[in-house]
Enzyme design. Structure first.
Site, PDB file in Angstrom:
ATOM      1  N   GLY A 273       0.836  -1.208   0.000  1.00  0.00           N
ATOM      2  CA  GLY A 273       0.000   0.000   0.000  1.00  0.00           C
ATOM      3  C   GLY A 273       0.866   1.253   0.000  1.00  0.00           C
TER       4      GLY A 273
ATOM      5  N   PHE B 227     -16.242  12.610  11.750  1.00  0.00           N
ATOM      6  CA  PHE B 227     -17.588  12.427  11.191  1.00  0.00           C
ATOM      7  C   PHE B 227     -17.536  11.324  10.120  1.00  0.00           C
ATOM      8  CE2 PHE B 227     -21.041  13.307   8.288  1.00  0.00           C
ATOM      9  CZ  PHE B 227     -22.063  13.809   9.082  1.00  0.00           C
ATOM     10  N   GLY B 228     -18.442  10.358  10.220  1.00  0.00           N
ATOM     11  CA  GLY B 228     -18.519   9.301   9.190  1.00  0.00           C
ATOM     12  C   GLY B 228     -17.515   8.176   9.389  1.00  0.00           C
ATOM     13  N   GLN B 229     -16.762   8.213  10.507  1.00  0.00           N
ATOM     14  CA  GLN B 229     -15.728   7.181  10.703  1.00  0.00           C
ATOM     15  C   GLN B 229     -15.789   6.574  12.110  1.00  0.00           C
ATOM     16  OE1 GLN B 229     -11.829   8.764   9.540  1.00  0.00           O
ATOM     17  NE2 GLN B 229     -12.052   7.626   7.625  1.00  0.00           N
TER      18      GLN B 229
ATOM     19  N   TYR C 271     -13.825   3.325  12.030  1.00  0.00           N
ATOM     20  CA  TYR C 271     -12.380   3.527  11.846  1.00  0.00           C
ATOM     21  C   TYR C 271     -11.757   4.158  13.090  1.00  0.00           C
ATOM     22  CZ  TYR C 271      -8.139   5.110   9.307  1.00  0.00           C
ATOM     23  OH  TYR C 271      -6.847   5.346   8.875  1.00  0.00           O
TER      24      TYR C 271
ATOM     25  N   ARG D  88     -12.876  12.990  -3.504  1.00  0.00           N
ATOM     26  CA  ARG D  88     -13.276  14.057  -4.423  1.00  0.00           C
ATOM     27  C   ARG D  88     -12.414  15.289  -4.164  1.00  0.00           C
ATOM     28  NH1 ARG D  88     -18.444  13.264  -2.673  1.00  0.00           N
ATOM     29  NH2 ARG D  88     -18.559  15.442  -2.031  1.00  0.00           N
TER      30      ARG D  88
ATOM     31  N   ALA E 229      -1.448  -2.666   7.937  1.00  0.00           N
ATOM     32  CA  ALA E 229      -2.613  -2.947   7.086  1.00  0.00           C
ATOM     33  C   ALA E 229      -3.852  -2.266   7.655  1.00  0.00           C
ATOM     34  CB  ALA E 229      -2.846  -4.451   6.986  1.00  0.00           C
ATOM     35  N   GLY E 230      -4.648  -1.688   6.799  1.00  0.00           N
ATOM     36  CA  GLY E 230      -5.863  -1.036   7.279  1.00  0.00           C
ATOM     37  C   GLY E 230      -6.790  -0.676   6.132  1.00  0.00           C
TER      38      GLY E 230
ATOM     39  N   ILE F 102       1.506   3.779   2.333  1.00  0.00           N
ATOM     40  CA  ILE F 102       2.420   3.974   3.468  1.00  0.00           C
ATOM     41  C   ILE F 102       3.298   2.737   3.660  1.00  0.00           C
ATOM     42  CG2 ILE F 102       2.466   4.252   5.992  1.00  0.00           C
ATOM     43  CD1 ILE F 102       0.042   6.129   5.734  1.00  0.00           C
TER      44      ILE F 102
END
Ligand SMILES: NC(=O)c1ccc[n+]([C@@H]2O[C@H](COP(=O)([O-])OP(=O)(O)OC[C@H]3O[C@@H](n4cnc5c(N)ncnc54)[C@H](OP(=O)(O)O)[C@@H]3O)[C@@H](O)[C@H]2O)c1
Length: 246
Positions: free
Chosen positions: A12, A148-150, A153, A195, A89-90, A14
């Site tokens: 990936g 917000f939205g995580q 995570y 975006r 990994a994530g 990183i």
């Protein structure tokens, strides 16, 4: 003889930078890969110009407890003790919590948090027996401040910090350090796929007005892995351009 490092999610954004930096620092890196199988991993290996002495490709699903136990036990028999483990990994599966489904929750917790058990557990005892080792867990600024939205995570990434402090206490006497690197927004596919207007609004919130370079995250990992970092344990090193200061 070269020291041995294991980096999960090595191909990936990183992970690649961490692998390259550890190779530069003369480690032999066990580079774990997942999506796309052996062919895809070999392409990455060739593209980076690694040789067998520098990097060993190792297929691993960090969410699979049994596979990790079996494959890592084999690895220890064949290659000897791992000196440095980087749990990198994530994934993200973003959604406002009202709309988040169970799969989005469990996928993120399994990949980003349960993986720490799966990968670290088979290595930790050997590190303690050897009398030294470094474990570096890649968390996130959003695990420190929330986002917000995580919810999924941020929960997983915050969990990594509690895990690391606890394991640091267990490993300290044996010289095994356990630390966290918490990157801010970093220029990898995970972020650059956003975006343009979202990316611009994120960049505007960062005091340094730019994303981190993957190499800047890798440099912190290499420092914690080095002899210079021997007395640091249970810490979180934030690398976020001032986005969140604790
Ligand atoms: N980019 C950022 O802004 C940022 C900020 C803070 C923290 N982070 C964290 O930094 C780490 C690396 O992120 P990145 O930006 O480099 O993302 P990335 O390019 O998407 O890399 C993530 C890696 O995770 C691996 N992976 C995913 N699911 C896996 C599984 N089940 N088993 C094994 N490996 C799996 C993937 O391996 P394959 O490619 O082989 O499938 C992939 O290489 C992540 O933990 C992320 O949360 C990133």
């Amino acid at each position: 003889m070269k020291k041995l490092a294991l980096v999960t999610g090595a191909k990936g954004g990183i992970g690649s930078a961490i692998t390259e930096k550890l190779v530069q620092d003369d480690y032999r890196v066990i580079a774990t890969h997942f999506t796309g199988g052996a062919e895809c991993a070999k392409e990455w290996f060739d593209e980076k110009g690694f040789n067998q002495d520098q990097v060993l490709l190792f297929e691993l699903d960090v969410t699979d407890t049994e596979q990790c136990a079996t494959r890592i036990a084999e690895l220890l028999r064949e290659e000897g003790t791992v000196d440095v483990l980087v749990n990198n990994a994530g994934i993200t599966r973003d959604s406002v919590f009202k709309k988040m489904d169970a799969a989005q929750w469990h996928d993120v917790i399994n990949t980003n948090l349960n993986s720490l058990f799966n990968v670290t557990q088979p290595l930790f005892a050997a590190m303690c027996e050897k009398g030294g080792g470094r474990i570096i867990n890649i968390s996130s600024v959003n695990g420190q401040k929330g986002q917000f939205g995580q919810a999924n995570y941020a929960a997983a990434k915050a969990g990594m910090m509690g895990f690391s402090k606890s394991l640091a206490a267990e490993g300290a006497r044996a010289g095994v350090t356990v630390n966290v690197v918490a990157p801010g927004y970093t220029a990898t596919p995970m972020v650059t796929a956003m975006r343009e207007e979202v990316l611009e609004s994120i960049t505007n919130q960062i005091p340094m007005k730019r994303l981190a370079k993957p190499e800047e995250i890798a440099a912190s990992v290499a420092y914690l892995a080095s002899d210079a970092g021997a007395y640091i344990t249970g810490e979180t090193l934030s690398v976020n351009g001032g986005l969140y200061m604790q």
